[in-house]
Motif scaffolding. Structure first.
Motif, PDB file in Angstrom:
ATOM      1  N   PRO A  84      63.914  30.400  -6.821  1.00 24.33           N
ATOM      2  CA  PRO A  84      64.971  31.282  -7.322  1.00 24.33           C
ATOM      3  C   PRO A  84      65.887  31.786  -6.207  1.00 24.33           C
ATOM      4  O   PRO A  84      65.542  31.732  -5.021  1.00 24.33           O
ATOM      5  N   VAL A  85      67.040  32.289  -6.607  1.00 26.09           N
ATOM      6  CA  VAL A  85      67.894  33.053  -5.706  1.00 26.09           C
ATOM      7  C   VAL A  85      67.764  34.532  -6.068  1.00 26.09           C
ATOM      8  O   VAL A  85      67.287  34.885  -7.153  1.00 26.09           O
ATOM      9  N   PHE A  86      68.180  35.372  -5.160  1.00 28.51           N
ATOM     10  CA  PHE A  86      67.974  36.813  -5.316  1.00 28.51           C
ATOM     11  C   PHE A  86      68.610  37.349  -6.592  1.00 28.51           C
ATOM     12  O   PHE A  86      68.004  38.164  -7.306  1.00 28.51           O
ATOM     13  N   ASP A  87      69.818  36.908  -6.909  1.00 28.64           N
ATOM     14  CA  ASP A  87      70.490  37.384  -8.126  1.00 28.64           C
ATOM     15  C   ASP A  87      69.648  37.137  -9.372  1.00 28.64           C
ATOM     16  O   ASP A  87      69.636  37.962 -10.294  1.00 28.64           O
ATOM     17  N   GLU A  88      68.941  36.020  -9.412  1.00 28.21           N
ATOM     18  CA  GLU A  88      68.130  35.706 -10.588  1.00 28.21           C
ATOM     19  C   GLU A  88      66.960  36.676 -10.731  1.00 28.21           C
ATOM     20  O   GLU A  88      66.581  37.038 -11.844  1.00 28.21           O
ATOM     21  N   VAL A  89      66.379  37.077  -9.605  1.00 35.10           N
ATOM     22  CA  VAL A  89      65.287  38.049  -9.666  1.00 35.10           C
ATOM     23  C   VAL A  89      65.805  39.391 -10.181  1.00 35.10           C
ATOM     24  O   VAL A  89      65.176  40.035 -11.021  1.00 35.10           O
ATOM     25  N   VAL A  90      66.958  39.807  -9.685  1.00 32.58           N
ATOM     26  CA  VAL A  90      67.572  41.058 -10.138  1.00 32.58           C
ATOM     27  C   VAL A  90      67.762  41.045 -11.651  1.00 32.58           C
ATOM     28  O   VAL A  90      67.546  42.053 -12.334  1.00 32.58           O
ATOM     29  N   ASP A  91      68.134  39.891 -12.190  1.00 37.88           N
ATOM     30  CA  ASP A  91      68.374  39.777 -13.630  1.00 37.88           C
ATOM     31  C   ASP A  91      67.082  39.638 -14.436  1.00 37.88           C
ATOM     32  O   ASP A  91      67.034  40.017 -15.608  1.00 37.88           O
ATOM     33  N   ALA A  92      66.036  39.085 -13.824  1.00 39.12           N
ATOM     34  CA  ALA A  92      64.807  38.768 -14.557  1.00 39.12           C
ATOM     35  C   ALA A  92      63.902  39.978 -14.759  1.00 39.12           C
ATOM     36  O   ALA A  92      63.138  40.028 -15.729  1.00 39.12           O
ATOM     37  N   VAL A  93      63.953  40.935 -13.841  1.00 39.56           N
ATOM     38  CA  VAL A  93      63.094  42.123 -13.928  1.00 39.56           C
ATOM     39  C   VAL A  93      63.939  43.375 -13.709  1.00 39.56           C
ATOM     40  O   VAL A  93      65.037  43.313 -13.144  1.00 39.56           O
ATOM     41  N   ARG A  94      63.379  44.513 -14.117  1.00 41.48           N
ATOM     42  CA  ARG A  94      64.067  45.786 -13.926  1.00 41.48           C
ATOM     43  C   ARG A  94      63.407  46.646 -12.861  1.00 41.48           C
ATOM     44  O   ARG A  94      63.907  47.713 -12.519  1.00 41.48           O
ATOM     45  N   GLU A 112      75.918  42.292   1.086  1.00 45.50           N
ATOM     46  CA  GLU A 112      77.054  41.995   0.213  1.00 45.50           C
ATOM     47  C   GLU A 112      76.624  41.956  -1.254  1.00 45.50           C
ATOM     48  O   GLU A 112      77.342  42.439  -2.139  1.00 45.50           O
ATOM     49  N   THR A 113      75.440  41.404  -1.505  1.00 40.84           N
ATOM     50  CA  THR A 113      74.937  41.326  -2.877  1.00 40.84           C
ATOM     51  C   THR A 113      74.612  42.715  -3.419  1.00 40.84           C
ATOM     52  O   THR A 113      74.916  43.035  -4.577  1.00 40.84           O
ATOM     53  N   ILE A 114      73.991  43.541  -2.601  1.00 45.05           N
ATOM     54  CA  ILE A 114      73.679  44.917  -3.014  1.00 45.05           C
ATOM     55  C   ILE A 114      74.957  45.671  -3.349  1.00 45.05           C
ATOM     56  O   ILE A 114      75.035  46.377  -4.362  1.00 45.05           O
ATOM     57  N   GLU A 115      75.983  45.511  -2.511  1.00 46.04           N
ATOM     58  CA  GLU A 115      77.271  46.163  -2.768  1.00 46.04           C
ATOM     59  C   GLU A 115      77.900  45.634  -4.054  1.00 46.04           C
ATOM     60  O   GLU A 115      78.344  46.404  -4.916  1.00 46.04           O
ATOM     61  N   ARG A 116      77.927  44.325  -4.194  1.00 49.26           N
ATOM     62  CA  ARG A 116      78.594  43.701  -5.342  1.00 49.26           C
ATOM     63  C   ARG A 116      77.944  44.084  -6.658  1.00 49.26           C
ATOM     64  O   ARG A 116      78.629  44.321  -7.657  1.00 49.26           O
ATOM     65  N   ARG A 117      76.632  44.219  -6.638  1.00 46.00           N
ATOM     66  CA  ARG A 117      75.910  44.466  -7.877  1.00 46.00           C
ATOM     67  C   ARG A 117      75.495  45.924  -8.059  1.00 46.00           C
ATOM     68  O   ARG A 117      74.859  46.272  -9.060  1.00 46.00           O
TER      69      ARG A 117
END
Length: 227
Positions: A84-94, A112-117
């Motif tokens: 997986p990529v990190f974004d997918e983990v963020v979406d898969a669990v809370r 950058e991902t933390i900022e964007r999301r």
């Protein structure tokens, strides 16, 4: 307060480590936090894998940095799971996430991902590498940091204080009461890895730790039963 329970690469004792299946299982089992590891692919994707080489956890071989994300997707990461990529983990669990930076180059992409999301309140950045934590702090001044240490655990409280990390994650085999006391005196929480047995859990409790990192869902149940 009950011990914080951190799912190590999900629940790698019962599921393929660092896969969506493992993370979803960790959340279902009630672990408080999910820990994962990050590297960059050849084309700059934030890939979830522990080792710098794919050989141990997939059916491929070679360094992650030699694979594009599309090539990594072709590998079996265990029981048919894909890398997986990190974004997918963020979406898969809370669940809250501890994102471990394995190389400094990943720090900027994670920031950058933390900022964007908008993940500032959900993600804690952790690393063995002081430079990776400093790099993270330069991009995200208020993000919580955790210094991870193995054999160097006895010196971790002072190094964490210098980095502005509010927690240390230490190898249970190298933790003593003095280390825990110095961390707590500095206002730094202490969690320990890897706690998979009743004996290890008893040692963590005796040391007055704030949490445990575990591969096994049963440790979460044991903590809950004793709370």
């Amino acid at each position: 307060m009950p011990l914080l329970t951190v799912g190590h690469r999900g629940v790698m004792g019962v599921e393929p480590e660092n896969t969506l299946r493992s993370f979803v299982r960790a959340e279902r089992e009630g672990l408080d936090v999910i820990e994962l590891d990050l590297h960059l692919s050849k084309d700059g994707a934030l890939v979830v894998m522990h080792d710098a080489d794919v050989a141990r956890t997939t059916d491929g071989s070679g360094p992650i940095s030699a694979f594009t994300l599309a090539e990594l997707r072709e590998l079996d990461a265990g029981e048919g799971e894909r890398v997986p990529v990190f974004d997918e983990v963020v979406d898969a669990v809370r669940s809250p996430l501890q994102a471990e930076i394995k190389d400094r180059a990943a720090a900027r992409v994670l920031a950058e991902t933390i900022e964007r999301r908008g993940l500032h309140d959900r993600v804690t950045v952790i690393s063995f590498h002081a430079e990776a934590l400093r790099e993270t702090r330069s991009h995200l001044p208020d993000i919580p940091l955790v210094l991870v240490a193995g054999r160097s655990s006895p010196t971790a409280p002072e190094r964490a204080a210098e980095l502005g990390a509010g927690m240390v994650s230490l190898d249970l085999r190298h933790v003593d009461q003095d280390t825990v006391d110095r961390a707590h005196s500095a206002g730094i929480q202490v969690i320990s890895w890897t706690v998979n047995t009743d004996e290890e859990l008893a040692r963590a409790r005796a040391l007055g730790l704030d949490g445990v990192v575990t591969d096994m869902p049963g440790i979460r149940r044991a903590v809950t039963a004793l709370a």
